[in-house]
Write a protein that holds these residues in place. Structure first.
Motif, PDB file in Angstrom:
ATOM      1  N   VAL A  62       0.877  -1.060   0.005  1.00 48.36           N
ATOM      2  CA  VAL A  62      -0.082   0.104  -0.032  1.00 48.36           C
ATOM      3  C   VAL A  62       0.981   1.201  -0.059  1.00 48.36           C
ATOM      4  O   VAL A  62       0.734   2.214  -0.651  1.00 48.36           O
ATOM      5  CB  VAL A  62      -0.869   0.056   1.253  1.00 48.36           C
ATOM      6  N   ARG A  63       1.909   1.178   0.856  1.00 50.70           N
ATOM      7  CA  ARG A  63       2.832   2.371   0.820  1.00 50.70           C
ATOM      8  C   ARG A  63       3.967   2.550  -0.290  1.00 50.70           C
ATOM      9  O   ARG A  63       3.862   3.650  -0.927  1.00 50.70           O
ATOM     10  CB  ARG A  63       3.677   2.275   2.071  1.00 50.70           C
ATOM     11  N   GLU A  64       4.234   1.591  -0.849  1.00 53.37           N
ATOM     12  CA  GLU A  64       5.434   1.667  -1.744  1.00 53.37           C
ATOM     13  C   GLU A  64       5.356   1.012  -3.135  1.00 53.37           C
ATOM     14  O   GLU A  64       5.220   1.550  -4.138  1.00 53.37           O
ATOM     15  CB  GLU A  64       6.829   1.214  -1.089  1.00 53.37           C
ATOM     16  N   LEU A  65       5.176  -0.618  -2.792  1.00 51.52           N
ATOM     17  CA  LEU A  65       5.327  -1.203  -4.188  1.00 51.52           C
ATOM     18  C   LEU A  65       4.061  -0.903  -5.179  1.00 51.52           C
ATOM     19  O   LEU A  65       4.194  -0.907  -6.323  1.00 51.52           O
ATOM     20  CB  LEU A  65       5.567  -2.684  -3.678  1.00 51.52           C
ATOM     21  N   GLY A  66       2.884  -0.786  -4.494  1.00 50.86           N
ATOM     22  CA  GLY A  66       1.733  -0.685  -5.292  1.00 50.86           C
ATOM     23  C   GLY A  66       1.938   0.633  -5.981  1.00 50.86           C
ATOM     24  O   GLY A  66       1.820   0.353  -7.284  1.00 50.86           O
ATOM     25  N   PRO A  67       1.800   1.550  -5.518  1.00 49.45           N
ATOM     26  CA  PRO A  67       1.915   2.986  -6.228  1.00 49.45           C
ATOM     27  C   PRO A  67       3.119   2.888  -7.216  1.00 49.45           C
ATOM     28  O   PRO A  67       3.045   3.370  -8.474  1.00 49.45           O
ATOM     29  CB  PRO A  67       2.219   4.186  -5.246  1.00 49.45           C
ATOM     30  N   SER A  94      -2.578  -3.295  -5.767  1.00 56.01           N
ATOM     31  CA  SER A  94      -2.365  -3.790  -4.268  1.00 56.01           C
ATOM     32  C   SER A  94      -3.201  -4.894  -3.580  1.00 56.01           C
ATOM     33  O   SER A  94      -2.799  -5.800  -3.035  1.00 56.01           O
ATOM     34  CB  SER A  94      -2.654  -2.402  -3.479  1.00 56.01           C
ATOM     35  N   VAL A  95      -4.343  -4.806  -4.102  1.00 57.41           N
ATOM     36  CA  VAL A  95      -5.323  -5.806  -3.734  1.00 57.41           C
ATOM     37  C   VAL A  95      -4.962  -7.207  -4.446  1.00 57.41           C
ATOM     38  O   VAL A  95      -4.940  -8.235  -3.545  1.00 57.41           O
ATOM     39  CB  VAL A  95      -6.657  -5.483  -4.292  1.00 57.41           C
ATOM     40  N   GLY A 108      -0.901   6.255  -0.118  1.00 55.66           N
ATOM     41  CA  GLY A 108      -0.552   5.490  -1.179  1.00 55.66           C
ATOM     42  C   GLY A 108      -1.227   6.196  -2.657  1.00 55.66           C
ATOM     43  O   GLY A 108      -0.831   6.305  -3.505  1.00 55.66           O
ATOM     44  N   MET A 109      -2.455   6.445  -2.148  1.00 55.72           N
ATOM     45  CA  MET A 109      -3.343   6.978  -3.429  1.00 55.72           C
ATOM     46  C   MET A 109      -2.868   8.504  -3.682  1.00 55.72           C
ATOM     47  O   MET A 109      -2.844   8.701  -4.947  1.00 55.72           O
ATOM     48  CB  MET A 109      -4.680   6.988  -2.896  1.00 55.72           C
ATOM     49  N   ILE A 110      -2.457   9.120  -2.939  1.00 54.80           N
ATOM     50  CA  ILE A 110      -1.863  10.468  -3.535  1.00 54.80           C
ATOM     51  C   ILE A 110      -0.470  10.371  -4.239  1.00 54.80           C
ATOM     52  O   ILE A 110      -0.542  10.897  -5.302  1.00 54.80           O
ATOM     53  CB  ILE A 110      -1.639  11.353  -2.213  1.00 54.80           C
ATOM     54  N   LYS A 111       0.263   9.373  -3.690  1.00 55.26           N
ATOM     55  CA  LYS A 111       1.368   9.135  -4.568  1.00 55.26           C
ATOM     56  C   LYS A 111       1.030   8.656  -5.882  1.00 55.26           C
ATOM     57  O   LYS A 111       1.755   9.144  -6.793  1.00 55.26           O
ATOM     58  CB  LYS A 111       1.960   7.919  -3.705  1.00 55.26           C
ATOM     59  N   SER A 112       0.031   7.730  -6.287  1.00 51.48           N
ATOM     60  CA  SER A 112      -0.178   7.149  -7.343  1.00 51.48           C
ATOM     61  C   SER A 112      -0.929   8.454  -8.242  1.00 51.48           C
ATOM     62  O   SER A 112      -0.464   8.258  -9.662  1.00 51.48           O
ATOM     63  CB  SER A 112      -0.899   5.988  -7.410  1.00 51.48           C
ATOM     64  N   PHE A 113      -1.510   9.002  -7.643  1.00 46.80           N
ATOM     65  CA  PHE A 113      -2.038  10.365  -8.340  1.00 46.80           C
ATOM     66  C   PHE A 113      -0.864  11.041  -8.901  1.00 46.80           C
ATOM     67  O   PHE A 113      -0.874  11.581 -10.121  1.00 46.80           O
ATOM     68  CB  PHE A 113      -3.108  11.225  -7.557  1.00 46.80           C
TER      69      PHE A 113
END
Lengths: 261, 153, 269
Positions: free
Chosen positions: A96-101, A163-164, A202-207
């Protein structure tokens, strides 16, 4: 010889700064001409299909495997300290924090970003963009802005799916294969992952990554020399530059978001 | 004709994305366990917080009831000031004990609340007077060594 | 003649970086005519079209379309002006991600609020005019070069422009497609009551269809006249161009230094 090298180095630095300025102006123009894309939302939908939906398979499969690897490696490491029950928390937090985004954005850059660059670059090389401008239709509004918004909408959704799938992969390996207790897997995960602190960040990062990747991809395509080498070079630059931008931005954002700990 | 299948795919993609976000929020994260609107704040001072971090859990009888919101050093008392956010459903008496505990031997540190016997409850913004600091492993070891040394004399 | 002129180009200078391409060009395109602009490669013919469309700005002089100076128009007025122009690009520049039908319908959908049934009728009419009504469901990649050029022509005239510009419309076409396209240029111009500018270096084909010809060389108009005048012309430049002679007023060699010196041949050895 040294003078010559220094001069070429200086030239490259000046050129880079100049391109950054040009790209920023390009970004502003995209925002300025975004009105049309929202009034005619089917333009964005078409591009979401081309970039988001077409990236689904690679994102889902990659997410699953990354989660499985995390489950396996995490278990091996945690076992040494006798805290296998923390596996769920480890898998979920890393994803959620790193690998996903980061991984979702990297995959998006190489799957959809390069395609965007090639498409816009070829449209420019075959004079389709000039033709559009001469038909009194602004290519920034008609071609570039819808692709930008499609990317910005797609990347966070792809990240969530990544992430899911990763958590599911970690669950498959950790609980189903290795036999970590199912209850402690989920409860440790829920205790370890904070909604606002971890998931929203995490979502802010991916945005942010989504904005960076699509702006780089579209800029490189729009700026590509109208030749075959020009377009192929621009496609390569898109992948290289957006990967570097993602990792650099990830460092900056992480430093800002998790400094309290 | 062609546009409807395209819309369908994009629709599926968006729905799946939001479903994934919901799963993240509810199943992976802790959105289901506490809601920020129904909480109240408490403060406590500790002479040593050890390895306690913000976002650490607050438990009573082992049940998660809140989170540490903020940790700072109070420069008047030279003690650590810990701000806690506790679920409104749980009320605690005024003489509740706040202890910094460790889950397992080397695990994360959290705050455990042990309710006292008073009738009046703590209100939002109140301070928990009775606190016990973190057990620092090095102190324990040095105490143990000293007592051993004294014994042998 | 001047009052009837749709496009007036007066003393236009233009250059990329330091290289001057146009050095005081003067051209007049009267209403209702088909005009050819000829010249060797790199003589600034395409630049001229871009100046008319307002994609480039002259460094001095002006281009007037229908009485308005193009480079003084603001963005909105320029786009309004461009809606009255059509331009056929060298290789058609069809939008490769859309079908033939959508390509022709593109401007109608973007610029008008016509209902879809009316757009359909208009698109089929335009495609019929270029003889390709049966291709409306194909993608541009499925068309031959000549067919793609004709579809692009249908798209160019989709909104009945008053000024149609053709940038090298004959490049890379077989002789049959070439005369088909040439005939269409003439017929569409007369049917729409438009004014057409054909930039080309295909002398023989254009002489058959145009009303007036400009030769551009060295940044200025080197020769002009009706097809008959051009055929009869004894100007060396026109003669060279018409007959494709290798050397003449247009030199074979790019300006360069002394050949012997470049090869390190020293006369004293």
């Amino acid at each position: 010889m040294i003078v010559e090298n220094l001069r070429s180095l200086g030239h490259r630095i000046v050129n880079t700064v100049w391109r950054i300025g040009y790209a920023s102006r390009f970004f502003m123009l995209i925002l300025l001409y975004s009105g049309t894309s929202f009034r005619r939302f089917h333009l964005i939908i078409k591009e979401i299909f081309a970039s988001g939906v077409m990236s689904l398979i690679i994102i889902l499969v990659a997410g699953l495997f990354v989660g499985m690897v995390l489950g396996l490696q995490g278990y091996e490491t945690l076992k040494r300290y006798g805290s296998e029950s923390a596996l769920g928390s480890l898998v979920a937090l890393s994803l959620v924090r790193e690998l996903g985004p980061v991984l979702a954005a990297l995959l998006f850059a190489s799957r959809a970003g390069s395609a965007m660059t090639a498409e816009i670059g070829l449209m420019k090389a075959t004079e389709q963009i000039s033709a559009m401008a001469l038909m009194a239709i602004n290519p920034m509004a008609r071609l570039v802005a819808p692709r930008f918004w499609a990317g910005v909408i797609s990347v966070p959704l792809l990240t969530a799916l990544f992430s899911v799938m990763g958590v599911f992969g970690g669950y498959m390996v950790g609980v189903v294969l290795i036999g970590v207790d199912q209850g402690s897997f989920w409860s440790q995960m829920q205790a370890g992952v904070d909604f606002r602190y971890d998931i929203v960040n995490g979502m802010i990062k991916s945005f942010v990554f989504g904005v960076a990747v699509t702006v780089i991809a579209l800029f490189e395509g729009y700026d590509a020399p109208p030749t075959a080498e020009g377009v192929s070079g621009a496609t390569t630059r898109t992948v290289v530059q957006s990967s570097l931008a993602i990792l650099f931005l990830d460092f900056i954002l992480t430093a800002f978001m998790f400094q309290g700990e | 004709m062609k546009r409807t299948t395209l819309d369908l795919w994009v629709g599926l993609f968006v729905v799946a994305g939001f479903a994934a976000l919901t799963v993240l929020a509810l199943k992976v994260g802790n959105l289901s366990t506490y809601n920020t609107s129904d909480t109240y704040q408490l403060q406590a001072y500790f002479s040593n917080i050890g390895g306690l971090k913000s976002q650490a859990s607050i438990k009573s009888s082992g049940v998660l009831i809140g989170r540490v919101a903020q940790i700072s050093l109070d420069s008047d008392r030279y003690e650590a000031k810990v701000t806690m956010i506790v679920d409104k459903r749980y009320q605690f008496p005024k003489d509740t004990f706040a202890n910094i505990l460790t889950s397992g031997l080397l695990g994360e540190q959290y705050i455990g609340l042990i309710p006292g016997g008073e009738e009046a409850f703590l209100k939002a913004g109140d301070e928990i007077k009775h606190t016990q600091s973190a057990v620092v492993l090095e102190d324990l070891i040095s105490k143990f060594l000293y007592s051993k040394a004294e014994d042998s004399q | 003649m001047s009052s009837q002129a749709l496009v007036e180009i007066r003393d236009v200078h233009f250059g990329y970086d330091s290289r001057l391409i146009l050095k005081g060009a003067n051209l007049t395109f009267p209403k209702g005519k088909v005009i050819a602009v000829m010249g060797g490669s790199g003589s600034g013919k395409t630049t001229l079209l871009q100046l008319i469309a307002g994609a480039l700005k002259p460094s001095s002089g002006y281009v007037k379309v229908d009485g308005q100076v193009i480079h003084k128009l603001d963005h909105k007025d320029l786009f309004r002006m461009r809606r009255r122009m059509g331009m056929l690009f060298q290789f058609g520049a069809l939008f490769t991600d859309m079908s033939v039908y959508d390509n022709v319908a593109f401007q109608m959908r973007e610029h008008t609020d016509l209902p879809e049934e009316m757009i359909r009728d208009l698109v089929l009419m335009k495609l019929h005019a270029v003889g390709l009504r049966g291709t409306h469901h194909l993608m541009p990649a499925e068309l031959s070069g000549g067919m793609a050029r004709r579809v692009a022509l249908a798209r160019t005239v989709a909104l009945d422009p008053t000024l149609i510009m053709y940038d090298e419309p004959f490049t890379g076409l077989d002789p049959i497609s070439l005369s088909v396209v040439a005939n269409l240029i003439r017929r569409l111009n007369d049917a729409l009551g438009a004014t057409s500018v054909v930039v080309t270096h295909d002398v023989q084909e254009s002489l058959k269809i145009v009303d007036y010809i400009y030769f551009i060389a060295d940044g200025v108009v080197a020769a002009e006249g009706t097809p008959d005048e051009i055929r009869a012309s004894d100007m060396p430049f026109v003669h060279q161009f018409m007959h494709g002679e290798i050397d003449g007023p247009v030199p074979f060699h790019y300006p360069s230094g002394d050949y012997g010196q470049d090869l390190n041949l020293r006369p004293d050895r």
